[in-house]
Design a protein around this motif. Structure first.
Motif, PDB file in Angstrom:
ATOM      1  N   GLU A 366       0.815  -1.226   0.000  1.00 17.58           N
ATOM      2  CA  GLU A 366       0.000   0.000   0.000  1.00 17.58           C
ATOM      3  C   GLU A 366       0.845   1.272   0.000  1.00 17.58           C
ATOM      4  O   GLU A 366       0.377   2.344  -0.412  1.00 17.58           O
ATOM      5  CB  GLU A 366      -0.950   0.002   1.207  1.00 17.58           C
ATOM      6  N   HIS A 367       2.106   1.177   0.427  1.00 20.75           N
ATOM      7  CA  HIS A 367       2.961   2.372   0.484  1.00 20.75           C
ATOM      8  C   HIS A 367       3.493   2.788  -0.883  1.00 20.75           C
ATOM      9  O   HIS A 367       3.972   3.902  -1.053  1.00 20.75           O
ATOM     10  CB  HIS A 367       4.148   2.133   1.428  1.00 20.75           C
ATOM     11  N   PHE A 368       3.443   1.870  -1.861  1.00 14.37           N
ATOM     12  CA  PHE A 368       4.041   2.151  -3.169  1.00 14.37           C
ATOM     13  C   PHE A 368       3.102   2.877  -4.133  1.00 14.37           C
ATOM     14  O   PHE A 368       3.561   3.530  -5.070  1.00 14.37           O
ATOM     15  CB  PHE A 368       4.493   0.840  -3.837  1.00 14.37           C
ATOM     16  N   PHE A 369       1.798   2.735  -3.943  1.00  9.09           N
ATOM     17  CA  PHE A 369       0.843   3.156  -4.975  1.00  9.09           C
ATOM     18  C   PHE A 369       0.997   4.624  -5.346  1.00  9.09           C
ATOM     19  O   PHE A 369       1.216   4.971  -6.518  1.00  9.09           O
ATOM     20  CB  PHE A 369      -0.589   2.853  -4.515  1.00  9.09           C
ATOM     21  N   TRP A 370       0.886   5.516  -4.359  1.00  5.59           N
ATOM     22  CA  TRP A 370       0.877   6.954  -4.674  1.00  5.59           C
ATOM     23  C   TRP A 370       2.223   7.474  -5.162  1.00  5.59           C
ATOM     24  O   TRP A 370       2.261   8.284  -6.110  1.00  5.59           O
ATOM     25  CB  TRP A 370       0.352   7.763  -3.490  1.00  5.59           C
ATOM     26  N   PRO A 371       3.355   7.045  -4.575  1.00  2.00           N
ATOM     27  CA  PRO A 371       4.631   7.488  -5.165  1.00  2.00           C
ATOM     28  C   PRO A 371       4.780   7.085  -6.631  1.00  2.00           C
ATOM     29  O   PRO A 371       5.297   7.857  -7.434  1.00  2.00           O
ATOM     30  CB  PRO A 371       5.687   6.781  -4.295  1.00  2.00           C
ATOM     31  N   LEU A 372       4.296   5.878  -6.978  1.00  2.96           N
ATOM     32  CA  LEU A 372       4.412   5.432  -8.361  1.00  2.96           C
ATOM     33  C   LEU A 372       3.435   6.163  -9.287  1.00  2.96           C
ATOM     34  O   LEU A 372       3.725   6.365 -10.469  1.00  2.96           O
ATOM     35  CB  LEU A 372       4.214   3.917  -8.444  1.00  2.96           C
ATOM     36  N   ILE A 373       2.281   6.556  -8.762  1.00  2.85           N
ATOM     37  CA  ILE A 373       1.364   7.398  -9.542  1.00  2.85           C
ATOM     38  C   ILE A 373       2.033   8.739  -9.841  1.00  2.85           C
ATOM     39  O   ILE A 373       1.962   9.265 -10.965  1.00  2.85           O
ATOM     40  CB  ILE A 373       0.033   7.611  -8.772  1.00  2.85           C
ATOM     41  N   ILE A 374       2.724   9.284  -8.834  1.00  2.00           N
ATOM     42  CA  ILE A 374       3.477  10.536  -9.019  1.00  2.00           C
ATOM     43  C   ILE A 374       4.552  10.332 -10.089  1.00  2.00           C
ATOM     44  O   ILE A 374       4.780  11.191 -10.952  1.00  2.00           O
ATOM     45  CB  ILE A 374       4.118  10.986  -7.684  1.00  2.00           C
TER      46      ILE A 374
END
Length: 523
Positions: A366-374
């Motif tokens: 769950e920690h990876f999703f938003w950084p990778l969207i960025i």
């Protein structure tokens, strides 16, 4: 203008675009799909991991050699003919790669596959660019960019799925039906420009071809094998590095003085192309570098499967694909590429810094999703403006020559990025381990309690006291190595972020006002 005869409309443009994207995807997916199959391949062929790495190296060397020559080869044989033959070479070589039973066979056919594949990427970009009117080139680059950005992240999950369900030859066989369809569509729809001038045999720059092949072939070998061969402590790496530098210098001199150069270096006088080529190198460094690090981190430290590690990057690629049409529209409406590229570099800095903050030995999915969207947003803001800027003021055959330069330097940027990151992982991990070990003072109460707890757990499993103590120390050592590796990955992301941040002043200073604005210069 003759180049306007290449502009297509309606269904023909749609078919040509699909064909070009299909070929670009074929080439790019094949650069990464092999990575997840290497364990299977080395077991099947009975070789070591170092030996099987040549399957990747051979393809990369052929790619980087052929990319700068694609514009010249298109002029000699006609773009349609050259493109169609390249697809056939790639497809036939794919079949023989799957049929290979020895290491040397698969290395040979991967090299041949790379010669065909290198042409697909650059020629696809040229075909798409020239199929759209000048005022819509931003949209053309956005469509092309979807293939280039999505391709590297499709490879690992697709390769993982094929390996899990079939066997490694099918990662090559999957190219065959796509190659057949692409060949037929190319013959039926792609046009060859009429401005191409053929050279007689006496005018062919054979010396230039040899110098270029030696320069980039030696460089690619050094970048691929430098770390595992201990860089300049290895005689072969040192000799090949010197060979590459001198071959490159002689090649540049040769191309500037020869009447019919294999690579038209003079096209770099176009300031937009020159800046775009430099930015393409940095883009390749960031794109391939981060795509390389994340699967290693998730598989080696978090224990993920190859398929899961590959799927992790898919939302990022989809975000990039979603962004690209909007960025193309912004370019078409006159937004300066310098501001979009600066925004892309800043977002990439934010993504790198975010990763630096969240990396631990047990970071959750769950920690990876938003950084990778960025990350996906940053790539979208970088790719379309950089490629549009690079080709925006070129006409005629210069478009193909410019596309060859940006394609080559994006590939070289990726090779440099992976080589540098691999070296840093190896060296910084040792350094961090050396820094962590003194903190484990056996007279410290917390350390003693940890060792006793581990020892007791092994005693309960039936081991003797001494065996249990040794195993307790081994577990502590594994945990130290794991922590030192995490610290290394954190450093890499931090320095990648700083690199992208430092690019912003360069972009704002050297991209001129109005550069890359896609308007019809014929009016």
């Amino acid at each position: 203008m003759e180049e306007n005869s290449l502009v297509e409309y309606g269904s023909r443009r749609v078919i040509i675009t699909i064909t070009a994207i299909m070929c670009a995807l074929l080439e790019i997916v094949d650069t990464t799909i092999v990575n997840v199959a290497m364990n299977e391949m080395k077991g099947s062929l009975g070789v070591t991991l170092t030996d099987i790495a040549w399957v990747v190296t051979a393809y990369a060397i052929a790619n980087v050699i052929i990319v700068p020559m694609t514009s010249w080869l298109s002029q000699q044989f006609g773009r349609k003919n050259y493109f169609a033959v390249s697809i056939v070479i790639f497809t036939v070589a794919s079949f023989f790669c799957g049929q290979s039973t020895t290491l040397w066979e698969i290395i040979l056919f991967r090299f041949i596959q790379g010669l065909g594949g290198g042409a697909l990427l650059v020629t696809s970009q040229t075909i798409i660019t020239e199929s759209y009117p000048k005022e819509k080139r931003g949209i053309a680059q956005a469509i092309y960019g979807m293939g280039v950005i999505v391709g590297p992240t499709l490879g690992p999950p697709l390769g993982g799925f094929i390996i899990d369900n079939w066997s490694w030859p099918y990662i090559f066989y999957i190219n065959i039906p796509i190659g057949i369809v692409a060949t037929l569509l190319t013959i039926g729809f792609v046009k060859s420009p009429k401005y191409a001038e053929k050279s007689s045999l006496s005018q062919v720059d054979f010396i230039g071809i040899i110098l270029l092949s030696v320069a980039v072939g030696a460089l690619q070998y050094v970048l691929e094998h430098g770390q595992q061969d201990d860089w300049f402590d290895n005689t072969a790496i040192t000799v090949l590095s010197i060979t590459s530098v001198f071959s490159f210098i002689l090649f540049v001199w040769r191309e500037l003085v020869f009447d019919h150069p294999i690579v038209n270096i003079r096209v770099l006088k176009d300031s937009n192309l020159l800046v775009g080529t430099i930015l393409s190198f940095i883009l390749g460094f960031g794109l391939y570098g981060s795509t390389f690090v994340i699967p290693i981190y998730t598989q080696s430290l978090l224990g993920w499967t190859a398929t899961d590690a590959g799927l992790l990057l898919v939302p990022s690629s989809l975000m990039t694909a979603f962004m690209m049409p909007f960025i193309a529209i912004m370019l078409q409406k006159g937004v300066s590429p310098k501001y979009l590229v600066s925004g892309g570099f800043f977002i990439f800095f934010a993504y790198s810094f975010w990763f630096f903050k969240i990396m631990t030995p047990d970071t959750g999915t769950e920690h990876f999703f938003w950084p990778l969207i960025i990350r996906g947003m940053g790539l979208g803001l970088l790719f379309v403006p950089v490629t549009t800027l690079s080709l925006s003021t070129l006409v005629g055959k210069s478009i193909g020559e410019g596309a060859a330069f940006t394609g080559m330097f994006r590939q070289l940027g990726g090779s440099f990025g992976i080589a540098i990151i691999t070296t840093l992982i190896s060296r910084w991990s040792v350094q961090h381990r050396a820094n962590l070990v003194p903190n484990l003072d056996t007279s410290d109460l917390d350390v003693q309690n940890r060792i006793v707890a581990l020892q007791q757990s092994f005693i309960q499993k039936g081991f003797s006291a001494n065996e249990s103590l040794n195993k307790a120390y081994q577990i502590l050592d594994v945990q130290i190595i794991k922590q030192s590796t995490v610290l290394t990955y954190m450093d890499i992301f931090l320095y990648l972020g700083v690199l992208f941040l430092c690019c912003i002043p360069f972009v704002l200073i050297f991209i001129k006002k109005g550069a890359g604005k896609v308007v019809d210069v014929g009016h």
